[in-house]
Design a protein around this motif. Structure first.
Motif, PDB file in Angstrom:
ATOM      1  N   GLY A  12     -10.218  -8.152  59.336  1.00 38.34           N
ATOM      2  CA  GLY A  12     -10.357  -7.405  60.584  1.00 38.34           C
ATOM      3  C   GLY A  12     -11.151  -6.128  60.390  1.00 38.34           C
ATOM      4  O   GLY A  12     -11.998  -5.775  61.206  1.00 38.34           O
ATOM      5  N   ALA A  13     -10.910  -5.437  59.302  1.00 34.95           N
ATOM      6  CA  ALA A  13     -11.642  -4.196  59.017  1.00 34.95           C
ATOM      7  C   ALA A  13     -13.118  -4.488  58.787  1.00 34.95           C
ATOM      8  O   ALA A  13     -13.991  -3.755  59.265  1.00 34.95           O
ATOM      9  CB  ALA A  13     -11.044  -3.494  57.800  1.00 34.95           C
ATOM     10  N   LEU A  14     -13.420  -5.540  58.075  1.00 36.32           N
ATOM     11  CA  LEU A  14     -14.822  -5.902  57.830  1.00 36.32           C
ATOM     12  C   LEU A  14     -15.523  -6.300  59.115  1.00 36.32           C
ATOM     13  O   LEU A  14     -16.682  -5.946  59.333  1.00 36.32           O
ATOM     14  CB  LEU A  14     -14.914  -7.035  56.800  1.00 36.32           C
ATOM     15  CG  LEU A  14     -14.578  -6.660  55.371  1.00 36.32           C
ATOM     16  CD1 LEU A  14     -14.558  -7.899  54.482  1.00 36.32           C
ATOM     17  CD2 LEU A  14     -15.562  -5.637  54.837  1.00 36.32           C
ATOM     18  N   MET A  15     -14.842  -7.035  59.987  1.00 36.03           N
ATOM     19  CA  MET A  15     -15.442  -7.425  61.262  1.00 36.03           C
ATOM     20  C   MET A  15     -15.742  -6.196  62.102  1.00 36.03           C
ATOM     21  O   MET A  15     -16.779  -6.104  62.746  1.00 36.03           O
ATOM     22  CB  MET A  15     -14.526  -8.384  62.004  1.00 36.03           C
ATOM     23  CG  MET A  15     -14.521  -9.772  61.393  1.00 36.03           C
ATOM     24  SD  MET A  15     -13.328 -10.924  62.103  1.00 36.03           S
ATOM     25  CE  MET A  15     -13.466 -10.649  63.831  1.00 36.03           C
ATOM     26  N   ALA A  16     -14.858  -5.229  62.121  1.00 36.04           N
ATOM     27  CA  ALA A  16     -15.070  -4.006  62.890  1.00 36.04           C
ATOM     28  C   ALA A  16     -16.277  -3.249  62.348  1.00 36.04           C
ATOM     29  O   ALA A  16     -17.101  -2.737  63.114  1.00 36.04           O
ATOM     30  CB  ALA A  16     -13.832  -3.123  62.841  1.00 36.04           C
ATOM     31  N   CYS A  17     -16.429  -3.189  61.042  1.00 32.73           N
ATOM     32  CA  CYS A  17     -17.574  -2.500  60.447  1.00 32.73           C
ATOM     33  C   CYS A  17     -18.876  -3.209  60.777  1.00 32.73           C
ATOM     34  O   CYS A  17     -19.875  -2.593  61.094  1.00 32.73           O
ATOM     35  CB  CYS A  17     -17.425  -2.415  58.926  1.00 32.73           C
ATOM     36  SG  CYS A  17     -16.093  -1.332  58.402  1.00 32.73           S
ATOM     37  N   THR A  18     -18.852  -4.524  60.723  1.00 35.94           N
ATOM     38  CA  THR A  18     -20.050  -5.304  61.011  1.00 35.94           C
ATOM     39  C   THR A  18     -20.488  -5.112  62.458  1.00 35.94           C
ATOM     40  O   THR A  18     -21.646  -4.872  62.734  1.00 35.94           O
ATOM     41  CB  THR A  18     -19.802  -6.800  60.726  1.00 35.94           C
ATOM     42  OG1 THR A  18     -19.423  -6.939  59.369  1.00 35.94           O
ATOM     43  CG2 THR A  18     -21.037  -7.621  61.003  1.00 35.94           C
ATOM     44  N   SER A  19     -19.542  -5.173  63.399  1.00 30.98           N
ATOM     45  CA  SER A  19     -19.927  -5.049  64.800  1.00 30.98           C
ATOM     46  C   SER A  19     -20.458  -3.639  65.095  1.00 30.98           C
ATOM     47  O   SER A  19     -21.379  -3.484  65.881  1.00 30.98           O
ATOM     48  CB  SER A  19     -18.766  -5.394  65.720  1.00 30.98           C
ATOM     49  OG  SER A  19     -17.689  -4.512  65.519  1.00 30.98           O
ATOM     50  N   GLU A  20     -19.900  -2.620  64.475  1.00 31.58           N
ATOM     51  CA  GLU A  20     -20.419  -1.264  64.658  1.00 31.58           C
ATOM     52  C   GLU A  20     -21.830  -1.144  64.103  1.00 31.58           C
ATOM     53  O   GLU A  20     -22.696  -0.526  64.696  1.00 31.58           O
ATOM     54  CB  GLU A  20     -19.503  -0.240  63.982  1.00 31.58           C
ATOM     55  CG  GLU A  20     -18.268   0.103  64.752  1.00 31.58           C
ATOM     56  CD  GLU A  20     -18.549   0.736  66.097  1.00 31.58           C
ATOM     57  OE1 GLU A  20     -19.390   1.657  66.179  1.00 31.58           O
ATOM     58  OE2 GLU A  20     -17.934   0.301  67.081  1.00 31.58           O
ATOM     59  N   ALA A  21     -22.072  -1.736  62.945  1.00 32.64           N
ATOM     60  CA  ALA A  21     -23.378  -1.643  62.300  1.00 32.64           C
ATOM     61  C   ALA A  21     -24.442  -2.386  63.097  1.00 32.64           C
ATOM     62  O   ALA A  21     -25.610  -2.041  63.031  1.00 32.64           O
ATOM     63  CB  ALA A  21     -23.303  -2.190  60.875  1.00 32.64           C
ATOM     64  N   GLU A  22     -24.045  -3.397  63.848  1.00 35.22           N
ATOM     65  CA  GLU A  22     -25.008  -4.195  64.597  1.00 35.22           C
ATOM     66  C   GLU A  22     -25.357  -3.565  65.945  1.00 35.22           C
ATOM     67  O   GLU A  22     -26.286  -4.018  66.600  1.00 35.22           O
ATOM     68  CB  GLU A  22     -24.459  -5.604  64.813  1.00 35.22           C
ATOM     69  CG  GLU A  22     -24.404  -6.396  63.530  1.00 35.22           C
ATOM     70  CD  GLU A  22     -23.798  -7.770  63.710  1.00 35.22           C
ATOM     71  OE1 GLU A  22     -23.402  -8.114  64.833  1.00 35.22           O
ATOM     72  OE2 GLU A  22     -23.724  -8.492  62.718  1.00 35.22           O
ATOM     73  N   LYS A  23     -24.632  -2.561  66.379  1.00 38.93           N
ATOM     74  CA  LYS A  23     -24.937  -1.914  67.652  1.00 38.93           C
ATOM     75  C   LYS A  23     -26.262  -1.174  67.536  1.00 38.93           C
ATOM     76  O   LYS A  23     -26.572  -0.574  66.514  1.00 38.93           O
ATOM     77  CB  LYS A  23     -23.832  -0.944  68.054  1.00 38.93           C
ATOM     78  CG  LYS A  23     -22.574  -1.626  68.509  1.00 38.93           C
ATOM     79  CD  LYS A  23     -21.581  -0.608  69.008  1.00 38.93           C
ATOM     80  CE  LYS A  23     -20.334  -1.280  69.507  1.00 38.93           C
ATOM     81  NZ  LYS A  23     -19.367  -0.295  70.011  1.00 38.93           N
ATOM     82  N   ILE A  24     -27.017  -1.209  68.617  1.00 36.63           N
ATOM     83  CA  ILE A  24     -28.329  -0.570  68.638  1.00 36.63           C
ATOM     84  C   ILE A  24     -28.309   0.497  69.724  1.00 36.63           C
ATOM     85  O   ILE A  24     -27.802   0.262  70.815  1.00 36.63           O
ATOM     86  CB  ILE A  24     -29.426  -1.606  68.932  1.00 36.63           C
ATOM     87  CG1 ILE A  24     -29.450  -2.671  67.841  1.00 36.63           C
ATOM     88  CG2 ILE A  24     -30.785  -0.938  69.055  1.00 36.63           C
ATOM     89  CD1 ILE A  24     -30.367  -3.824  68.138  1.00 36.63           C
ATOM     90  N   THR A  25     -28.866   1.651  69.412  1.00 35.64           N
ATOM     91  CA  THR A  25     -28.979   2.703  70.420  1.00 35.64           C
ATOM     92  C   THR A  25     -30.370   2.671  71.041  1.00 35.64           C
ATOM     93  O   THR A  25     -31.346   2.275  70.408  1.00 35.64           O
ATOM     94  CB  THR A  25     -28.725   4.100  69.821  1.00 35.64           C
ATOM     95  OG1 THR A  25     -29.707   4.363  68.825  1.00 35.64           O
ATOM     96  CG2 THR A  25     -27.338   4.207  69.226  1.00 35.64           C
TER      97      THR A  25
END
Length: 107
Positions: A12-25
């Motif tokens: 779960g922690a790894l998935m949360a990190c991955t989804s944050e890293a994939e966000k684009i501003t």
């Protein structure tokens, strides 16, 4: 049992990190986007919000979402815009802090 719980928590922690890293501003902001197919599969409507954060950012977030759709579905980044991000700002449909664009992926 303890190992299973640890693995689940780590996953779960790894998935949360991955989804944050994939966000684009866009223009320094994050936007919620949604793309819907219209009657014909290659035609779409894309929304981006909140426009109040930056109209430029919302336009670019919508353009990005549409480009990803066309590349993934049709193998090309070309888009024929009906109402597009390059239209004059004052003509763009904005309601409830949401920008709505329409276009099609050329077949």
């Amino acid at each position: 049992m303890r190992t299973v719980v640890s693995i689940i928590m780590l996953s779960g922690a790894l998935m949360a990190c991955t989804s944050e890293a994939e966000k684009i501003t866009f223009d320094g902001q994050f936007y919620r986007t949604d793309l819907d197919d219209l009657d014909e599969r290659h035609k779409f409507q894309v929304t981006a919000s909140p426009v109040s954060a930056s109209l430029l950012g919302a336009k670019e977030a919508a353009r990005y979402e549409a480009t990803v759709f066309c590349v993934n579905e049709y193998g090309s980044s070309a888009i024929d815009w009906v109402i597009g991000p390059d239209d004059a700002d004052e003509t763009l449909p904005i309601a409830n802090d949401t920008l709505t664009l329409q276009g099609a992926c050329p077949l």
